[in-house]
Structures are given as C-alpha cells and as structure tokens.
Design a protein around this motif. Structure first.
Motif, PDB file in Angstrom:
ATOM      1  N   THR A  15       0.789  -1.253  -0.088  1.00 57.34           N
ATOM      2  CA  THR A  15       0.170   0.167   0.006  1.00 57.34           C
ATOM      3  C   THR A  15       0.793   1.245  -0.190  1.00 57.34           C
ATOM      4  OG1 THR A  15      -0.049  -0.390   2.444  1.00 57.34           O
ATOM      5  CG2 THR A  15      -2.080  -0.961   1.111  1.00 57.34           C
TER       6      THR A  15
ATOM      7  N   TYR B 107      -7.381   0.283   1.498  1.00 48.96           N
ATOM      8  CA  TYR B 107      -6.400  -0.351   2.490  1.00 48.96           C
ATOM      9  C   TYR B 107      -7.198  -0.155   4.128  1.00 48.96           C
ATOM     10  CZ  TYR B 107      -2.376  -1.444   5.551  1.00 48.96           C
ATOM     11  OH  TYR B 107      -1.427  -1.936   6.235  1.00 48.96           O
TER      12      TYR B 107
ATOM     13  N   ALA C 178     -11.985   1.772   3.491  1.00 50.80           N
ATOM     14  CA  ALA C 178     -11.219   0.903   2.677  1.00 50.80           C
ATOM     15  C   ALA C 178     -12.017   1.016   1.221  1.00 50.80           C
ATOM     16  CB  ALA C 178     -10.743  -0.287   2.837  1.00 50.80           C
TER      17      ALA C 178
ATOM     18  N   ILE D 248      -6.843  -4.393   0.247  1.00 48.67           N
ATOM     19  CA  ILE D 248      -6.096  -4.976   0.973  1.00 48.67           C
ATOM     20  C   ILE D 248      -6.464  -5.116   2.383  1.00 48.67           C
ATOM     21  CG2 ILE D 248      -3.588  -4.922   1.935  1.00 48.67           C
ATOM     22  CD1 ILE D 248      -3.674  -5.067  -1.047  1.00 48.67           C
TER      23      ILE D 248
ATOM     24  N   THR E 256      -1.508   6.262   2.741  1.00 47.96           N
ATOM     25  CA  THR E 256      -1.813   5.543   1.639  1.00 47.96           C
ATOM     26  C   THR E 256      -2.680   5.972   0.964  1.00 47.96           C
ATOM     27  OG1 THR E 256      -3.272   4.171   3.077  1.00 47.96           O
ATOM     28  CG2 THR E 256      -1.053   3.253   3.290  1.00 47.96           C
TER      29      THR E 256
END
Lengths: 317, 287
Positions: free
Chosen positions: A48, A78, A146, A155, B82
């Motif tokens: 990620t 994620y 996510a 993920i 991220t």
C-alpha cells in the motif's frame, strides 16, 4: 494486479520480510496466512506504499508504488490492522472526510457513501462518535473507509479480528461478494478464516513464502496421496477383529487400526494401493464380519496441520 | 490538502484544543490589554502587541502538539500516507489548519484597537504592520511545532520540546551579545558547524571516503577564508545565532516598517521547518 519481486524489508537489523516474490491476479481473493510476526502486515504496508521496501519492487496494475505512488495508491483500498479512525468525528463526518481525501468526484460522493453504508451495515450508527462505537462497528467503519472510491484492489489486514461469530460470518460473506468485482488480499493467522473465503493462499513464515496454492491443493499436496485415497473409519467392534476383516481386501494399500475414543469402538485408517476406490469393498468386508461402520470419511490434512507442517519444517531447515 | 485542512480545523473545535487555545490567548491578552492600555489610558497598541509575544510560548505547543503525534498514536497516519495525496498536501493542510485557528484568535483581538479608537487617535498603519509581523512570527512558531510533533513520539514530549524550541529563539537574541567575538573563536565555531553535517553525512551513508573528501574540501575553504578574508570570522558566533532569532526581526514591524527582508525571513523559516517535516515523514517510510 500485484506483482512483487525480490521484496525485502529490514527494520534496523531485523529482517521482517526476506526476498519474497508473488503475483496476485485480477479478481482473485488471496489470503496471507502466517503466525504473528511472520511479516504479513509488513508486506501489506509495502503493497500500500506505507512502508518503502528495503529491496525489490512492487507494482500495482503495472504502476510502481515507489516511483509513482499517487497513481498506484488510487487503485488501493486499505484496511490496516488497526482501523485508521479519527475518534473525535462521527461516522458520517469521518466518511465524508475520507471521500474528499480520496478525491471521489463530488457528484458521486453521496450515492457512493449510501452504497457503502448499506454494504457494511453501519446505517444505524451514522451520527455517533467513532470513539463510542464497539470494536465490531469500528472494524466495519474501517472497512467502509477502504471501500470509499471503489478501488479495484482491496488490502484487508485481519478484517475479522475482534468480531463476534455472527459478524465474522457476515464479513466473510461481504468479502466473498466484494471478491466478485475487486481483487482482494486479506491476511489472518486464523485458518478457517482464510480457507472459507480465499481462492489462493500464501503462507508466510519468518518473512518468507513457504507455500502458495489453492486451499484444496495445499491440503491434497500435503496429505501425500490423491485426495480421496486415505479414509478414516470409526467402527463398532474390536480393533483386532477389524484388522482381520480388512486385511483380506486385495486392493488395500496401507492399513492401521487402533482403539477408538470410546469403549467398544475402534479406528482404522486405510488407503488403496492404486487409484481405485476401496470404500465399497471395505463396507462389504466389515458388514460380513458384523462390524458396523459408524463413520467413514476422507482424511485430508486440515489447514491447521498443513500450516504446522510447513512452518515447523521451515524451522528445522 | 483541502480535505485535510477542513478536517483538522473541524477537529480543533470538536475537541477542547481549539477552545482552550482561544480562551488562553484571549484571557491573557485581555488582562494585558486592560492593565496596560485601558486603566493607564495608554494608546501604545504596538507596544502591547509586542508584550504579548511571550504568550506564544504557552499556546503554540498546545496548538501543534497533537498534529502528528496523535496520527501516529491512533495509526491514522496509515490512512493519510496510503491515500492519493502527496506529503506536502498533508503537511500544508495541517499547518494551515493550525494557522487558521491562530488567525481566528487574532481576528478577535481586533476588537481592542477598535475600542481604543473611540477614545483617541490610533496609528493604524503601524498597528496593521505589527499585526502582520505578529502573524508571520506565529506562523514560524507553528511551523516549528508541526516539525517537532512529527519527530516526537508522544503528545507531552511534543509540547515540551516545542516550548523549549520557542524559548531558545527568544533567549538567543539576548545571549548573542555575550558570545566571544574574536576571530579564532569564530574559526572554532565554523569548524563545529561544519562537523555537525559531516557527522550526519557519515552516519547516513557509512562511507568514509566520501565524508573525508567533503571534509577536505570544506577544510581547504576554511583555510582560504582564514588567510584571505579573516574579517568573516569576526563575531561569527553572534551572527550565526542571530539568524535563528525570530523575535529580533519583529522589531521592524512594530516600528511600522514592512521590511521585505523580515517577511521573507519568516516565510522561509516556516518553509524550512515544513520542508523538514515532509522529509521526516518520507524518512519514516524508509527506516
């Protein structure tokens, strides 16, 4: 979808991940399985882009995560081990922030959030502060986060941790549904978790991949023979009598008998010599000797056994 | 960046932090306003603002201590790092949100000169100039705070370290005049200043050859300066410490001078610490 080559990661002197290679195809649900501290989370953090690899390369759909992180990260949703929640916000405020942060176009935001809320079933806690939610709900809000922006790759690091059995089943079903449209990578140290949802399993131990296959193949591969060959029986009667009755079957390859779990019961493990099926012969032989079969079933290694098997052989090597 | 800015600003006022900042700043400035200007019948507003600078010591750490420490504590940095945003966007979003809380507070203090203006004639350009300096100085302190909260692990240590960093910039101005000014002392100081980045260079690369080569070049340069431009070393300690003195440059603002020099100084000072914050975030991914 994900291609990792010679991936390594050190933390100071500790090697968390050692030179691993894997390839995850589009549309697959892949499970990363390994004991605590095996390097699952580190691997996910590298995929990620949260951590940079010490050596090796990762590309998401052909885009290198280190070279063009912003493009690659757009493709990923994620859920880290600890859901990244701002406890002072309400669920709605939090998800609004995430949609804006992930640059979901304005006209899609409302509808997107609506779908996600229905999917993870958090509609009834929308107005509550995240810090007041139970662990299960926090996990779901983390999952919702996510899913924002509908990324093709999900993920999920231990997605069912801290949930009650009913919620676990719900989340598993949800992951299976998501797997129809997304590529999913999930990690767990609990085996049924993985075998229930995944098409493919990567077993990681001490920073290395020790096996990679479908749950069925893994199980078959380790039981030594082709799946149906070994059978385990529970028989009412004396072990010696069972031994005597079964010995005479011509196609019998291996046979072992022993005392059963209760008095008057005995167990037998049998395997055919060739490819043939000897279950009918076994039934007739035992019926003729007046030894009723209480149970007969294939004796594949369970994932637990495979897991222990693989990780302990690794230790000895 | 905008998403982070909005969320941060909202968080300041959803948690007590923003309110405490407002309350402490306004309480202290209010008391000071009443005792220095209202009761004595004084209209020296710029002097009052200059006197308020010490409040930064206590309120800036409050404003910045959580900025990155809480992200690390609750692992929400995993969401930010991220996501499809670059590091500058994250750092600037957070910095500007803290600055916005600060500006809101400063905006409230505009009531004071307004009140005074009913009773006497005020020098408005000078007041506005002082306010500009006040805000720029605040921005520089906040940038220090943002950086400190990124490099420290806990909220408390972030607050204490920010407090220390700000206090150093206050006393450095005062300490400057007690520093030796002789040329040899300047040389020693220059050697120390050069040794620090060199040791960093060695520790990050573990490469003796490169470090030695750089050291040699710098040593030659020092010697050349020593023999051909010795005046450079005169008072070098004081001069280089003066570069860190944030408060000294505030003086020109409170005299009503908008000096480009000082404005650029504050902006680049803030920019430097934000840059260091970005670098530190980037480094965390690699180590």
């Amino acid at each position: 979808m994900i291609r990792a080559e010679n991936l390594s990661r050190h933390f100071g002197r500790i090697e968390a991940v050692r030179d691993i290679d894997f390839h995850i195809r589009k549309g697959e649900i892949t499970g990363l399985l390994g004991p605590n501290g095996a390097g699952k989370s580190t691997t996910m953090n590298m995929i990620t882009g949260y951590l940079a690899p010490s050596a090796g390369k990762i590309s998401i759909d052909g885009i290198d995560i280190v070279e063009s992180p912003e493009d690659a990260k757009k493709l990923i949703g994620y859920l880290p081990e600890q859901p990244p929640l701002y406890l002072d916000l309400t669920v709605d405020e939090y998800l609004d922030f995430v949609t804006e942060f992930k640059r979901v176009p304005k006209n899609r935001r409302k509808a997107d959030l609506e779908t996600i809320r229905d999917l993870v079933k958090i509609g009834d806690v929308r107005k509550r502060l995240i810090k007041n939610l139970s662990k299960g709900y926090k996990q779901r809000v983390g999952l919702a986060q996510a899913l924002v922006g509908n990324p093709p790759l999900l993920i999920l690091d231990e997605p069912t941790i801290g949930l009650d059995p009913k919620q676990i089943i719900e989340i598993r079903e949800l992951i299976r549904d998501l797997g129809k449209e997304h590529t999913v990578v999930l990690s767990s140290h609990i085996l049924p978790e993985i075998s229930a949802t995944c098409h493919r399993i990567l077993i990681i131990d001490k920073g290395k991949i020790v096996a990679s296959d479908s749950p069925e193949n893994l199980s078959g591969r380790l039981s030594g023979a082709s799946g149906a060959a070994r059978q385990k029986l529970l028989i009412k009667g004396d072990a010696d009598a069972v031994q005597a009755a079964l010995e005479n079957i011509p196609a019998m390859g291996s046979l072992s008998t022993g005392k059963g779990p209760e008095d008057g019961l005995s167990e037998a493990v049998i395997a055919a010599a060739g490819e043939g099926d000897i279950r009918e012969d076994v039934f007739r032989a035992l019926a003729a000797a007046d030894l009723p079969i209480l149970q007969m079933g294939p004796m594949d290694l369970s994932l637990e056994e495979i897991f222990l098997n693989l990780t302990t052989t690794e230790e000895e090597a | 960046m905008l998403a982070i800015f909005k969320k941060e600003l909202k968080s300041y006022f959803l948690t007590p932090t923003g309110w405490i900042f407002l309350a402490v700043f306004l309480l202290v400035s209010g008391i000071s306003f009443a005792t220095q200007l209202v009761f004595p019948g004084n209209s020296q507003y710029t002097m009052f603002l200059t006197g308020l600078l010490f409040v930064y010591l206590f309120v800036v750490p409050l404003l910045t201590m959580r900025i990155f420490t809480d992200e690390k504590r609750f692992k929400t940095d995993q969401l930010l790092l991220t996501g499809p945003s670059n590091l500058w966007g994250i750092v600037m979003g957070k910095f500007l949100a803290a600055l916005a809380v600060f500006l809101i507070t400063i905006a409230v203090t505009f009531i004071y000169p307004l009140l005074l203006s009913f009773h006497g004639k005020l020098d408005w350009p000078m007041i506005i100039g002082t306010y500009i300096g006040f805000v720029l100085l605040g921005a520089a302190f906040i940038a220090i705070g943002v950086f400190v909260s990124q490099v420290s692990e806990g909220v408390v240590s972030a607050a204490v370290l920010t407090f220390c960093a700000i206090i150093i910039t206050f006393i450095i101005d005062f300490m400057q005049q007690y520093m030796p000014t002789t040329e040899p002392s300047g040389l020693v100081w220059a050697v120390i200043l050069i040794a620090l980045p060199l040791s960093w260079l060695y520790s990050s690369g573990k490469n003796w050859a490169v470090t030695a080569a750089v050291a040699l070049v710098l040593a030659v340069m020092l010697l050349l300066f020593w023999f051909f431009g010795r005046t450079l070393f005169f008072g070098l300690i004081g001069k280089s410490l003066g570069w860190l003195s944030l408060t000294r440059r505030f003086g020109s603002f409170s005299m009503g001078i908008l000096s480009l020099d000082a404005i650029l100084y504050y902006l680049s000072f803030s920019g430097f610490f934000l840059f260091m914050t970005v670098q530190s975030l980037e480094k965390r991914r690699w180590s």
